[in-house]
Design an enzyme around this catalytic site. Structure first.
Site, short mmCIF file in Angstrom:
data_model
loop_
_atom_site.label_atom_id
_atom_site.label_comp_id
_atom_site.label_asym_id
_atom_site.label_seq_id
_atom_site.Cartn_x
_atom_site.Cartn_y
_atom_site.Cartn_z
N TYR A 93 -7.80 6.53 -8.94
CA TYR A 93 -6.74 7.01 -9.50
C TYR A 93 -7.37 8.46 -9.28
CZ TYR A 93 -4.76 3.97 -12.78
OH TYR A 93 -3.99 2.98 -13.24
N SER A 94 -6.96 8.90 -8.66
CA SER A 94 -7.54 10.94 -8.21
C SER A 94 -7.61 11.82 -8.92
CB SER A 94 -6.37 11.51 -7.43
OG SER A 94 -6.13 11.34 -6.68
N CYS A 108 -0.42 14.64 -2.08
CA CYS A 108 -0.84 13.78 -2.98
C CYS A 108 -0.03 13.00 -3.73
CB CYS A 108 -1.98 14.42 -3.52
SG CYS A 108 -2.65 13.46 -4.57
N GLU A 146 -3.56 11.99 0.94
CA GLU A 146 -3.95 10.43 -0.02
C GLU A 146 -2.01 10.17 -0.23
OE1 GLU A 146 -6.91 10.00 -1.78
OE2 GLU A 146 -6.32 10.75 -3.26
N TYR A 192 0.05 7.08 -2.32
CA TYR A 192 -0.35 5.53 -3.14
C TYR A 192 1.14 4.50 -3.39
CZ TYR A 192 -0.74 9.63 -6.57
OH TYR A 192 -0.13 10.26 -7.69
#
Length: 377
Positions: free
Chosen positions: A154-155, A335, A375, A377
């Site tokens: 988790y960012s 992101c 980044e 996901y």
């Protein structure tokens, strides 16, 4: 001019301010706007007999209009490291942190639930803005009986000083992953996201196993405090940017005085899905020359073709300016869900071709110059 002192913090309130203080995630050590929804003050007669307003000041305000100085942070030793901390705790030896708070971030009309989770790591798992924590949910890995679950990344959605500004906490922005059977339309708890539901259901005092920190791709370059940073997020991809912006505009960091441009693009479904909107709106008011904030609300806005407005449509809308900034050395960050990138890349390629440029060559140069940060996901 009247002054309202709250727990050692003095707030200057001009005439014409809002009569009440809205709920906000904006905090200082001594002044919290987070936990209460302040109601309106009692009615005040602001007019004289001839109907003209008196020269009078109201001791109440909205967060956006309050004049609050930057927040002091500590310990400043966190600024001393030349390299970011990496993998201080690994999956076989995670750190046991404590949940301090869990707050639902979105409104009732948002599709799904997103929570802001503050975790106390006691200063033992330091990190830099743009890094991630790993979380190991409790229970047994169904694919590996007797073994723990795999780590979920988790960012981190706070600066190195955390939401309490003392270097002892980290915040996560987590969307609850829920699975609905396509045939019945009913939720199937057995297929829900194990870690996201654990975090969103956690209570203050609960323990959470964390690893990391990890990641260098999304670190905020600070060698040039006057640089331009173009930040593009979908949903919880907003997390690292919240950390950047708090460092730029909320915290008083002696070694980092931001004087450049931070431009945030956020794509979500609707207004109820906005994340940290009051913080960003406040920056927009307080730092209009250094911050820009553009939204793509797919269920409420239309793009130029009449379709749903996605973040790539907003990028195209400002493409001339974005390309000019990139040519001038701006950093650009992406992101969020990995599904965002094909549409964005296609848009950027189309814009580049209109300008007579080859996108592949331009992208290669941006990566070479370390201006391109992704980044997903």
């Amino acid at each position: 001019m009247a002054y309202l002192a709250l727990s050692q913090a003095t707030v200057v309130v001009p005439a014409g301010s809002d009569y009440c203080l809205r709920k906000s995630v904006f905090k200082t050590n001594n002044l919290s706007f987070h936990d209460k929804l302040w109601g309106p003050v009692s009615a005040l007669d602001l007019k004289t007999k001839n109907g003209r307003p008196r020269d009078q000041r109201i001791l109440c305000m909205s967060v956006q209009q309050a004049s609050v100085p930057k927040v002091a942070v500590s310990p400043l030793e966190l600024e001393n490291a030349n390299e970011p901390p990496l993998n201080l705790y690994k999956p076989k030896g995670p750190y046991t942190a404590t949940v301090l708070s869990v707050e639902r971030l979105v409104g009732p009309k948002a599709p799904g639930e997103t929570c802001h989770i503050v975790i106390d790591h006691g200063g033992n798992v330091p990190y830099w803005e743009g890094q991630s924590y790993g979380v190991i949910p409790p229970g047994e890995n169904p694919k590996k009986p007797g073994k723990p679950h795999n780590v979920r990344l988790y960012s981190i959605a706070s600066t190195r000083y955390g939401d309490t500004f003392d270097g002892k906490t980290a915040s996560l922005c987590v969307r609850r992953a829920v699975y609905y059977d396509p045939e019945t339309g009913k939720e199937d708890p057995s297929k829900n996201g194990v870690c996201s539901n654990f975090l969103c259901d956690s209570k203050p005092g609960d323990k959470v196993l964390i690893t990391g920190p990890s990641g260098k791709i999304m670190l905020l370059p600070e060698d040039n405090p006057n640089a331009t940073h173009i930040m593009i997020a979908t949903g919880t991809g907003i997390a690292p940017y919240r950390g950047y912006l708090r460092r730029m505009f909320m915290e008083s960091v002696p070694t980092y005085k931001f004087g450049g441009l931070a431009w945030l693009f956020l794509g979500v479904a609707n207004s109820d899905s906005l994340l940290y909107d009051e913080e960003f709106t406040k920056y927009l008011k307080d730092h209009p020359d250094n911050f820009r904030y553009d939204l793509a609300l797919s269920r409420e806005q239309k793009n130029k073709s009449g379709g749903k407005m996605y973040v790539q449509d907003k990028i195209e809308e400002y493409s001339d300016e974005i390309f000019k900034l990139l040519d001038g050395g701006a950093h650009i960050y992406f992101c969020g869900l990995k599904g965002m990138m094909p549409g964005i890349q296609e848009t950027l390629k189309r814009v580049a071709e209109k300008k007579g440029e080859k996108w592949e060559e331009k992208l290669s140069q941006l990566k070479k110059n370390k201006q391109w940060h992704v980044e997903v996901y």
